[in-house]
Structure formats: structure tokens, C-alpha cells
Write a protein that holds these residues in place. Structure first.
Motif, PDB file in Angstrom:
ATOM      1  N   VAL A 192      -6.373  -0.996   3.245  1.00 59.73           N
ATOM      2  CA  VAL A 192      -4.943  -1.934   3.635  1.00 59.73           C
ATOM      3  C   VAL A 192      -5.228  -2.989   4.282  1.00 59.73           C
ATOM      4  O   VAL A 192      -4.763  -4.168   4.084  1.00 59.73           O
ATOM      5  CB  VAL A 192      -4.446  -0.923   4.427  1.00 59.73           C
ATOM      6  N   ALA A 226      -3.357   1.710  -8.862  1.00 58.51           N
ATOM      7  CA  ALA A 226      -3.544  -0.006  -8.378  1.00 58.51           C
ATOM      8  C   ALA A 226      -4.312  -0.701  -9.731  1.00 58.51           C
ATOM      9  O   ALA A 226      -3.836  -1.485 -10.212  1.00 58.51           O
ATOM     10  CB  ALA A 226      -3.954  -0.156  -7.189  1.00 58.51           C
ATOM     11  N   ALA A 228      -2.526  -5.521  -3.920  1.00 59.88           N
ATOM     12  CA  ALA A 228      -2.240  -4.021  -3.735  1.00 59.88           C
ATOM     13  C   ALA A 228      -3.672  -3.400  -2.827  1.00 59.88           C
ATOM     14  O   ALA A 228      -4.571  -3.748  -3.402  1.00 59.88           O
ATOM     15  CB  ALA A 228      -1.890  -3.399  -4.779  1.00 59.88           C
ATOM     16  N   GLU A 229      -3.266  -2.319  -2.248  1.00 63.60           N
ATOM     17  CA  GLU A 229      -4.449  -1.628  -1.570  1.00 63.60           C
ATOM     18  C   GLU A 229      -4.736  -0.811  -2.589  1.00 63.60           C
ATOM     19  O   GLU A 229      -3.830  -0.269  -3.386  1.00 63.60           O
ATOM     20  CB  GLU A 229      -4.114  -0.858  -0.417  1.00 63.60           C
ATOM     21  N   SER A 279      -2.719   2.341  -4.004  1.00 67.35           N
ATOM     22  CA  SER A 279      -1.257   2.340  -4.075  1.00 67.35           C
ATOM     23  C   SER A 279      -0.921   2.843  -5.285  1.00 67.35           C
ATOM     24  O   SER A 279      -1.770   3.022  -6.281  1.00 67.35           O
ATOM     25  CB  SER A 279      -1.038   0.850  -4.118  1.00 67.35           C
ATOM     26  N   VAL A 310      -6.400  -6.362  -6.331  1.00 65.99           N
ATOM     27  CA  VAL A 310      -6.521  -5.098  -5.860  1.00 65.99           C
ATOM     28  C   VAL A 310      -7.617  -5.086  -4.599  1.00 65.99           C
ATOM     29  O   VAL A 310      -8.712  -5.866  -5.267  1.00 65.99           O
ATOM     30  CB  VAL A 310      -6.512  -4.007  -6.745  1.00 65.99           C
ATOM     31  N   HIS A 346       0.931  -1.205   0.045  1.00 66.42           N
ATOM     32  CA  HIS A 346       0.012  -0.029  -0.087  1.00 66.42           C
ATOM     33  C   HIS A 346       0.767   1.066  -0.074  1.00 66.42           C
ATOM     34  O   HIS A 346       1.902   1.172   0.220  1.00 66.42           O
ATOM     35  CB  HIS A 346      -0.933  -0.102   1.297  1.00 66.42           C
ATOM     36  N   ALA A 391      -6.555  -5.696   1.935  1.00 66.57           N
ATOM     37  CA  ALA A 391      -4.978  -6.439   1.266  1.00 66.57           C
ATOM     38  C   ALA A 391      -4.540  -7.219   1.971  1.00 66.57           C
ATOM     39  O   ALA A 391      -4.044  -8.353   1.686  1.00 66.57           O
ATOM     40  CB  ALA A 391      -4.283  -5.142   0.620  1.00 66.57           C
ATOM     41  N   LYS A 392      -4.171  -6.999   3.555  1.00 63.19           N
ATOM     42  CA  LYS A 392      -3.498  -7.817   4.347  1.00 63.19           C
ATOM     43  C   LYS A 392      -4.145  -9.102   4.563  1.00 63.19           C
ATOM     44  O   LYS A 392      -3.510 -10.112   4.490  1.00 63.19           O
ATOM     45  CB  LYS A 392      -3.311  -7.249   5.666  1.00 63.19           C
TER      46      LYS A 392
END
Length: 119
Positions: free
Chosen positions: A88, A72, A26-27, A30, A84, A7, A91-92
């Protein structure tokens, strides 16, 4: 396999490090930028090669020579990232889920192959 959740602004070394992951989530906010030419520095981590291999020569040259950025969704379309996610945390969580799934598959493959491997 290496799974990365990214991110923020990935410039130069951060982008080079990301390029060594096997799977990238990806966030949505990003951005991705080569970032070396305008700063007068040499690319690290084989960035010039890995980046061009991932996105193609034309896109890589545009980003490198004009110091362009990819957002992104564009990075996803160019093949720089695999997925995508809207935030955050998302994404994690997605990267963790992918890593866990890959780990289970790898363990199952190792168990299945063990009787076939020479001792």
C-alpha cells in the motif's frame, strides 16, 4: 489528470470510482470485481461502459456475468490499471510521484503556451 492509488477489494461503486481516474496504481493484493449482477443492483457511475471500454467486451462480460474477479497482475495485463506495486505504501508513493510529475509537466506546458494564447 486524476491519479489513484488503490488497494483491497474494489467492487461495484469502488470500481466505478476508480474507472474515472486517468492513471491507476494498484497494490499487488488488490482485486477487481463488477459485483452488481449477483446482488441484483444496477451498476453506478457508468461502470458497465467504462469497464468494458478499459478491458474489452469479452473480459467485461466474463467478469460481469460470472461474477469473476481480477487480481492486480491480471488487471494490469487487461489494461484496467497502469502499474502494480508490492504494498500500500509503495502504491501511494508511486501515485504521488506520478501526480507530481504530471503537475510539473502541466505547469511547464501552461507557461510555454501562455505567450501564444490570445489575451
Amino acid at each position: 489528470p486524476v491519479v489513484a492509488a488503490v488497494h483491497g477489494s474494489l467492487v461495484g461503486g469502488a470500481l466505478a470510482g476508480m474507472m474515472h481516474a486517468d492513471f491507476v496504481v494498484a497494490e499487488a493484493g488488490s482485486t477487481f470485481e463488477h459485483g452488481n449482477l449477483p446482488r441484483g443492483v444496477c451498476p453506478l457511475g457508468m461502470l458497465s461502459r467504462t469497464f468494458a471500454a478499459a478491458v474489452g467486451r469479452s473480459v467485461a462480460l466474463d467478469i460481469y456475468l460470472r461474477d469473476s474477479k481480477l487480481d492486480a497482475p491480471t488487471a494490469l495485463a487487461a489494461g484496467l490499471v497502469h502499474e502494480v506495486c508490492p504494498g500500500v505504501g509503495a502504491a501511494k508513493r508511486r501515485a504521488t510521484s506520478i501526480a507530481e510529475g504530471l503537475g510539473r509537466r502541466a505547469a511547464l506546458a501552461a507557461v510555454a503556451m501562455r505567450p501564444r494564447l490570445p489575451v
